[in-house]
Design a protein around this motif. Structure first.
Motif, PDB file in Angstrom:
ATOM      1  N   GLU A  69     -41.425 -14.987 -36.735  1.00 34.12           N
ATOM      2  CA  GLU A  69     -40.441 -15.914 -37.309  1.00 34.12           C
ATOM      3  C   GLU A  69     -40.415 -15.796 -38.830  1.00 34.12           C
ATOM      4  N   LEU A  70     -41.590 -15.660 -39.418  1.00 33.36           N
ATOM      5  CA  LEU A  70     -41.683 -15.524 -40.866  1.00 33.36           C
ATOM      6  C   LEU A  70     -40.984 -14.245 -41.339  1.00 33.36           C
ATOM      7  N   VAL A  71     -41.181 -13.154 -40.621  1.00 32.59           N
ATOM      8  CA  VAL A  71     -40.538 -11.886 -40.967  1.00 32.59           C
ATOM      9  C   VAL A  71     -39.024 -12.012 -40.831  1.00 32.59           C
ATOM     10  N   ALA A  72     -38.565 -12.657 -39.765  1.00 31.49           N
ATOM     11  CA  ALA A  72     -37.118 -12.822 -39.572  1.00 31.49           C
ATOM     12  C   ALA A  72     -36.506 -13.631 -40.710  1.00 31.49           C
ATOM     13  N   ASP A  73     -37.193 -14.710 -41.118  1.00 33.95           N
ATOM     14  CA  ASP A  73     -36.683 -15.519 -42.227  1.00 33.95           C
ATOM     15  C   ASP A  73     -36.625 -14.710 -43.518  1.00 33.95           C
ATOM     16  N   ARG A  74     -37.655 -13.934 -43.763  1.00 36.86           N
ATOM     17  CA  ARG A  74     -37.681 -13.116 -44.984  1.00 36.86           C
ATOM     18  C   ARG A  74     -36.593 -12.049 -44.961  1.00 36.86           C
ATOM     19  N   GLU A  75     -36.343 -11.476 -43.780  1.00 36.10           N
ATOM     20  CA  GLU A  75     -35.281 -10.475 -43.675  1.00 36.10           C
ATOM     21  C   GLU A  75     -33.916 -11.094 -43.963  1.00 36.10           C
ATOM     22  N   LYS A  76     -33.690 -12.313 -43.481  1.00 35.85           N
ATOM     23  CA  LYS A  76     -32.429 -13.010 -43.784  1.00 35.85           C
ATOM     24  C   LYS A  76     -32.299 -13.246 -45.279  1.00 35.85           C
ATOM     25  N   ALA A  77     -33.402 -13.643 -45.913  1.00 37.38           N
ATOM     26  CA  ALA A  77     -33.375 -13.881 -47.360  1.00 37.38           C
ATOM     27  C   ALA A  77     -33.083 -12.592 -48.116  1.00 37.38           C
ATOM     28  N   VAL A  78     -33.625 -11.478 -47.660  1.00 35.37           N
ATOM     29  CA  VAL A  78     -33.383 -10.183 -48.306  1.00 35.37           C
ATOM     30  C   VAL A  78     -31.904  -9.817 -48.199  1.00 35.37           C
ATOM     31  N   VAL A  79     -31.312 -10.025 -47.029  1.00 41.23           N
ATOM     32  CA  VAL A  79     -29.891  -9.714 -46.842  1.00 41.23           C
ATOM     33  C   VAL A  79     -29.031 -10.572 -47.763  1.00 41.23           C
ATOM     34  N   ALA A  80     -29.354 -11.858 -47.860  1.00 35.54           N
ATOM     35  CA  ALA A  80     -28.586 -12.755 -48.729  1.00 35.54           C
ATOM     36  C   ALA A  80     -28.736 -12.353 -50.195  1.00 35.54           C
ATOM     37  N   LEU A  81     -29.921 -11.988 -50.605  1.00 41.45           N
ATOM     38  CA  LEU A  81     -30.130 -11.586 -51.993  1.00 41.45           C
ATOM     39  C   LEU A  81     -29.426 -10.267 -52.316  1.00 41.45           C
ATOM     40  N   ARG A  82     -29.408  -9.348 -51.352  1.00 38.52           N
ATOM     41  CA  ARG A  82     -28.696  -8.078 -51.587  1.00 38.52           C
ATOM     42  C   ARG A  82     -27.187  -8.312 -51.726  1.00 38.52           C
ATOM     43  N   ALA A  83     -26.649  -9.225 -50.912  1.00 43.66           N
ATOM     44  CA  ALA A  83     -25.214  -9.538 -51.012  1.00 43.66           C
ATOM     45  C   ALA A  83     -24.909 -10.163 -52.375  1.00 43.66           C
ATOM     46  N   GLU A  84     -25.789 -11.058 -52.820  1.00 40.59           N
ATOM     47  CA  GLU A  84     -25.585 -11.682 -54.131  1.00 40.59           C
ATOM     48  C   GLU A  84     -25.712 -10.646 -55.248  1.00 40.59           C
ATOM     49  N   LEU A  85     -26.648  -9.738 -55.117  1.00 36.83           N
ATOM     50  CA  LEU A  85     -26.820  -8.690 -56.125  1.00 36.83           C
ATOM     51  C   LEU A  85     -25.575  -7.801 -56.197  1.00 36.83           C
ATOM     52  N   GLU A  86     -25.050  -7.440 -55.043  1.00 42.89           N
ATOM     53  CA  GLU A  86     -23.839  -6.610 -55.008  1.00 42.89           C
ATOM     54  C   GLU A  86     -22.671  -7.331 -55.673  1.00 42.89           C
ATOM     55  N   ARG A  87     -22.542  -8.612 -55.388  1.00 43.94           N
ATOM     56  CA  ARG A  87     -21.468  -9.405 -55.997  1.00 43.94           C
ATOM     57  C   ARG A  87     -21.640  -9.462 -57.517  1.00 43.94           C
ATOM     58  N   LEU A  88     -22.849  -9.630 -57.994  1.00 42.64           N
ATOM     59  CA  LEU A  88     -23.091  -9.700 -59.436  1.00 42.64           C
ATOM     60  C   LEU A  88     -22.850  -8.344 -60.101  1.00 42.64           C
ATOM     61  N   ILE A  89     -23.163  -7.278 -59.414  1.00 43.80           N
ATOM     62  CA  ILE A  89     -22.902  -5.932 -59.954  1.00 43.80           C
ATOM     63  C   ILE A  89     -21.403  -5.706 -60.109  1.00 43.80           C
ATOM     64  N   GLN A  90     -20.636  -6.153 -59.122  1.00 42.60           N
ATOM     65  CA  GLN A  90     -19.176  -6.017 -59.213  1.00 42.60           C
ATOM     66  C   GLN A  90     -18.630  -6.827 -60.382  1.00 42.60           C
ATOM     67  N   TRP A  91     -19.116  -8.051 -60.554  1.00 48.05           N
ATOM     68  CA  TRP A  91     -18.660  -8.875 -61.674  1.00 48.05           C
ATOM     69  C   TRP A  91     -19.018  -8.220 -62.999  1.00 48.05           C
ATOM     70  N   ASN A  92     -20.180  -7.632 -63.061  1.00 49.97           N
ATOM     71  CA  ASN A  92     -20.603  -6.971 -64.291  1.00 49.97           C
ATOM     72  C   ASN A  92     -19.677  -5.798 -64.603  1.00 49.97           C
ATOM     73  N   ARG A  93     -19.314  -5.029 -63.573  1.00 48.74           N
ATOM     74  CA  ARG A  93     -18.383  -3.906 -63.780  1.00 48.74           C
ATOM     75  C   ARG A  93     -17.036  -4.405 -64.290  1.00 48.74           C
ATOM     76  N   GLN A  94     -16.553  -5.474 -63.679  1.00 46.83           N
ATOM     77  CA  GLN A  94     -15.263  -6.022 -64.088  1.00 46.83           C
ATOM     78  C   GLN A  94     -15.314  -6.512 -65.529  1.00 46.83           C
ATOM     79  N   LEU A  95     -16.388  -7.175 -65.897  1.00 44.41           N
ATOM     80  CA  LEU A  95     -16.503  -7.666 -67.270  1.00 44.41           C
ATOM     81  C   LEU A  95     -16.649  -6.519 -68.261  1.00 44.41           C
ATOM     82  N   SER A  96     -17.362  -5.465 -67.843  1.00 45.96           N
ATOM     83  CA  SER A  96     -17.544  -4.305 -68.723  1.00 45.96           C
ATOM     84  C   SER A  96     -16.235  -3.562 -68.945  1.00 45.96           C
ATOM     85  N   GLU A  97     -15.392  -3.524 -67.949  1.00 51.11           N
ATOM     86  CA  GLU A  97     -14.110  -2.830 -68.057  1.00 51.11           C
ATOM     87  C   GLU A  97     -13.069  -3.670 -68.776  1.00 51.11           C
ATOM     88  N   ASN A  98     -13.404  -4.912 -69.054  1.00 51.64           N
ATOM     89  CA  ASN A  98     -12.469  -5.857 -69.695  1.00 51.64           C
ATOM     90  C   ASN A  98     -11.169  -5.950 -68.926  1.00 51.64           C
TER      91      ASN A  98
END
Length: 117
Positions: A69-98
């Motif tokens: 159960e602990l591993v499953a919870d951590r895996e869900k957290a990893v997936v959520a953090l990767r999605a947030e990281l991807e979203r932040l990377i896209q925002w950074n690209r958009q801001l960099s391109e003005n």
């Protein structure tokens, strides 16, 4: 005279060892035979051992379930953090391109800095 006392002491020691050797040979339990109480003790010990093994297996099963159960919870957290990281990377690209198509209010709401009204 002293020599006679020494010899008599040696004789008494030899006699004592001979008598103790004779006693050891025939008295006491036979090594291969078990009494009925010893058999019951062995059976009780085996039953306690079996019970202890059952309890150990049950504890092990619970521990593995908890860890899974602990591993499953951590895996869900990893997936959520990767999605947030991807979203932040896209925002950074958009801001960099003005790029002018950025909706800053929506961006700040998604980040959590601007509250929805």
């Amino acid at each position: 005279m002293a020599e006679m006392e020494v010899q008599s002491n040696k004789m008494s020691i030899i006699e004592e060892t001979q008598t103790t050797r004779k006693e050891c040979g025939k008295r006491g339990r036979k090594p291969g035979r078990k009494t009925s109480t010893e058999k019951l003790d062995i059976k009780a010990k085996l039953e306690r051992s079996r019970q202890s093994a059952r309890e150990c297996r049950a504890r092990k099963k619970l521990r593995y379930q908890y860890l899974e159960e602990l591993v499953a919870d951590r895996e869900k957290a990893v997936v959520a953090l990767r999605a947030e990281l991807e979203r932040l990377i896209q925002w950074n690209r958009q801001l960099s391109e003005n790029s002018t198509t950025i909706n800053y209010d929506q961006l700040l709401q998604e980040i959590g800095l601007l509250k929805q009204e």
